[in-house]
Every structure is written in C-alpha cells, then in structure tokens.
Design an enzyme around this catalytic site. Sequence first.
Site, PDB file in Angstrom:
ATOM      1  N   LYS A 263      33.472  24.932  42.889  1.00  0.00           N
ATOM      2  CA  LYS A 263      33.551  23.951  41.808  1.00  0.00           C
ATOM      3  C   LYS A 263      34.281  22.670  42.247  1.00  0.00           C
ATOM      4  CE  LYS A 263      33.193  27.423  38.117  1.00  0.00           C
ATOM      5  NZ  LYS A 263      33.820  27.949  36.860  1.00  0.00           N
TER       6      LYS A 263
ATOM      7  N   PHE B 183      35.343  25.528  24.656  1.00  0.00           N
ATOM      8  CA  PHE B 183      35.635  24.893  25.939  1.00  0.00           C
ATOM      9  C   PHE B 183      34.428  24.219  26.583  1.00  0.00           C
ATOM     10  CE2 PHE B 183      34.789  29.441  26.749  1.00  0.00           C
ATOM     11  CZ  PHE B 183      33.744  29.366  27.681  1.00  0.00           C
TER      12      PHE B 183
ATOM     13  N   GLU C 259      19.901  31.156  38.032  1.00  0.00           N
ATOM     14  CA  GLU C 259      20.809  30.125  38.542  1.00  0.00           C
ATOM     15  C   GLU C 259      20.388  29.649  39.927  1.00  0.00           C
ATOM     16  OE1 GLU C 259      24.532  31.894  35.914  1.00  0.00           O
ATOM     17  OE2 GLU C 259      24.601  32.092  38.094  1.00  0.00           O
TER      18      GLU C 259
ATOM     19  N   ASN D 225      38.731  26.770  37.805  1.00  0.00           N
ATOM     20  CA  ASN D 225      38.940  28.051  38.479  1.00  0.00           C
ATOM     21  C   ASN D 225      38.160  28.228  39.778  1.00  0.00           C
ATOM     22  OD1 ASN D 225      36.479  28.391  37.320  1.00  0.00           O
ATOM     23  ND2 ASN D 225      36.995  30.226  36.149  1.00  0.00           N
TER      24      ASN D 225
ATOM     25  N   THR E 162      38.277  35.475  35.596  1.00  0.00           N
ATOM     26  CA  THR E 162      38.059  34.078  35.184  1.00  0.00           C
ATOM     27  C   THR E 162      39.371  33.308  35.148  1.00  0.00           C
ATOM     28  OG1 THR E 162      36.241  34.881  33.802  1.00  0.00           O
ATOM     29  CG2 THR E 162      37.034  32.644  33.370  1.00  0.00           C
TER      30      THR E 162
ATOM     31  N   TYR F 121      25.189  25.574  31.812  1.00  0.00           N
ATOM     32  CA  TYR F 121      26.132  26.334  30.979  1.00  0.00           C
ATOM     33  C   TYR F 121      25.675  26.418  29.513  1.00  0.00           C
ATOM     34  CZ  TYR F 121      29.568  26.690  34.750  1.00  0.00           C
ATOM     35  OH  TYR F 121      30.227  27.005  35.917  1.00  0.00           O
TER      36      TYR F 121
ATOM     37  N   HIS G  56      32.252  29.748  40.938  1.00  0.00           N
ATOM     38  CA  HIS G  56      31.358  30.456  40.008  1.00  0.00           C
ATOM     39  C   HIS G  56      30.722  31.633  40.726  1.00  0.00           C
ATOM     40  CE1 HIS G  56      28.132  31.089  37.058  1.00  0.00           C
ATOM     41  NE2 HIS G  56      27.322  31.230  38.095  1.00  0.00           N
TER      42      HIS G  56
HETATM   43  N1  UDP Z   1      36.083  28.623  30.859  1.00  0.00           N
HETATM   44  C1  UDP Z   1      37.065  27.860  30.247  1.00  0.00           C
HETATM   45  N2  UDP Z   1      37.842  28.435  29.269  1.00  0.00           N
HETATM   46  C2  UDP Z   1      37.687  29.725  28.866  1.00  0.00           C
HETATM   47  C3  UDP Z   1      36.678  30.499  29.492  1.00  0.00           C
HETATM   48  C4  UDP Z   1      35.902  29.917  30.474  1.00  0.00           C
HETATM   49  O1  UDP Z   1      37.228  26.686  30.579  1.00  0.00           O
HETATM   50  O2  UDP Z   1      38.415  30.193  27.990  1.00  0.00           O
HETATM   51  C5  UDP Z   1      35.237  28.020  31.915  1.00  0.00           C
HETATM   52  C6  UDP Z   1      35.616  28.506  33.319  1.00  0.00           C
HETATM   53  O3  UDP Z   1      35.421  27.437  34.229  1.00  0.00           O
HETATM   54  C7  UDP Z   1      34.620  29.625  33.528  1.00  0.00           C
HETATM   55  C8  UDP Z   1      33.376  29.057  32.853  1.00  0.00           C
HETATM   56  O4  UDP Z   1      33.878  28.391  31.707  1.00  0.00           O
HETATM   57  O5  UDP Z   1      34.434  29.916  34.898  1.00  0.00           O
HETATM   58  C9  UDP Z   1      32.339  30.074  32.434  1.00  0.00           C
HETATM   59  O6  UDP Z   1      32.974  31.075  31.626  1.00  0.00           O
HETATM   60  P1  UDP Z   1      32.653  32.606  31.837  1.00  0.00           P
HETATM   61  O7  UDP Z   1      33.236  33.329  30.683  1.00  0.00           O
HETATM   62  O8  UDP Z   1      31.209  32.795  32.122  1.00  0.00           O
HETATM   63  O9  UDP Z   1      33.542  32.984  33.119  1.00  0.00           O
HETATM   64  P2  UDP Z   1      33.111  33.355  34.614  1.00  0.00           P
HETATM   65  O10 UDP Z   1      31.810  34.109  34.544  1.00  0.00           O
HETATM   66  O11 UDP Z   1      32.989  32.039  35.372  1.00  0.00           O
HETATM   67  O12 UDP Z   1      34.235  34.197  35.147  1.00  0.00           O
HETATM   68 MG    MG Z   2      30.043  33.609  33.636  1.00  0.00          MG
END
Ligand code: UDP
Ligand code: MG
Length: 139
Positions: A11, A59, A128, A114, A93, A51, A117
């Site tokens: 990212k 968010f 994707e 974070n 996450t 997304y 991905h």
């Molecule tokens: N994210 C965020 N706040 C949250 C949860 C997710 O900003 O409370 C962002 C974070 O960058 C995350 C992305 O949204 O990686 C996608 O969320 P997901 O729940 O799919 O998490 P991931 O699969 O990336 O672990």
């Molecule tokens: Mg995810």
Amino acid sequence: MSTNRTFTMIKPDATANGHAGAILDQILKSGFKVVALKYTKLSVEQAQAFYAVHAARPFYGELVDFMTEGPIYAAILEKDNAVADFRTLIGATNPADAAEGTIRQKFAENIGRNAIHGSDSDENAAIEGNFFFSGLERF
Ligand code: UDP
Ligand code: MG
C-alpha cells in the site's frame, strides 16, 4: 476451486516509507512465487471500485483517500494454500493485533494505513488479480 493464487498490494504507506523491498523479500522467502507484478497508482474511481464491498463502511472515504495518495506495488502470487498462508504472513488488519514477525506487525502504522493487502478468498483473489492484470502480464 482452490487456485493456489492470491493477490496483494503493497500500500502507499509502505511504498512511500521505503519498505517495499523488505516486504517483497519476506514474501519471496516465505515461498511465494511472483506470477504478475506492477508498480502503479490507483485513481479515485479505481480505488472506489476495488473496495466497493466496503462502500457502506464508515472508513470507506478515508480508505479511498489513503489508497490513492501514492503509488503501490500490485502482484499475483502463487503457493500451495496461497490465500490462507498469505493472510497468516501479513497478520491481522490492525497491526496492534498482528502476530510477531508478520508484515503488518513490522511495517503497518495503524488499522487504516496497514502496509499491505491480501485477498480473503480464492474467488476474490481471482477477481482482484483480474482487476489489475491481463493474461499477457502473467508468467
Ligand atoms: N480499514 C480501516 N478501518 C477499519 C477496517 C479496515 O481503515 O476499521 C481499511 C484497512 O486499510 C484494511 C481495509 O480497510 O486493510 C480493508 O478492510 P478489511 O476488513 O477487508 O481488512 P483486510 O482484509 O485488509 O485485513
Ligand atoms: Mg479484506
């Protein structure tokens, strides 16, 4: 159907902070093979589409802003049990919850910024990967 492929993005935070090399090294040393790789930058429309599943989440706007603030590395990766093993490699996450030695524990700033991905299913890995790469870009 299990394809043994997953999709990842390093990212904008990790790319800007100079962590892409270390992250790619950890991915390769963990047994993942690169099928496709590109350095690119998402437009707002592309980030919204990628997304879209999170469009109703609070968010979402912040996530789109973050994912368009700078370039990323996008890749399709191959390994036995790719999706689950890659999720283990990147960690939770929220980096505060990520296991020791995981990519997010080492390189992520917070739950939003974070570092990386990883697809959450074989089906989404295919969707994707197809979002970023044509058949001619896979080896
Ligand atoms: N994210 C965020 N706040 C949250 C949860 C997710 O900003 O409370 C962002 C974070 O960058 C995350 C992305 O949204 O990686 C996608 O969320 P997901 O729940 O799919 O998490 P991931 O699969 O990336 O672990
Ligand atoms: Mg995810």
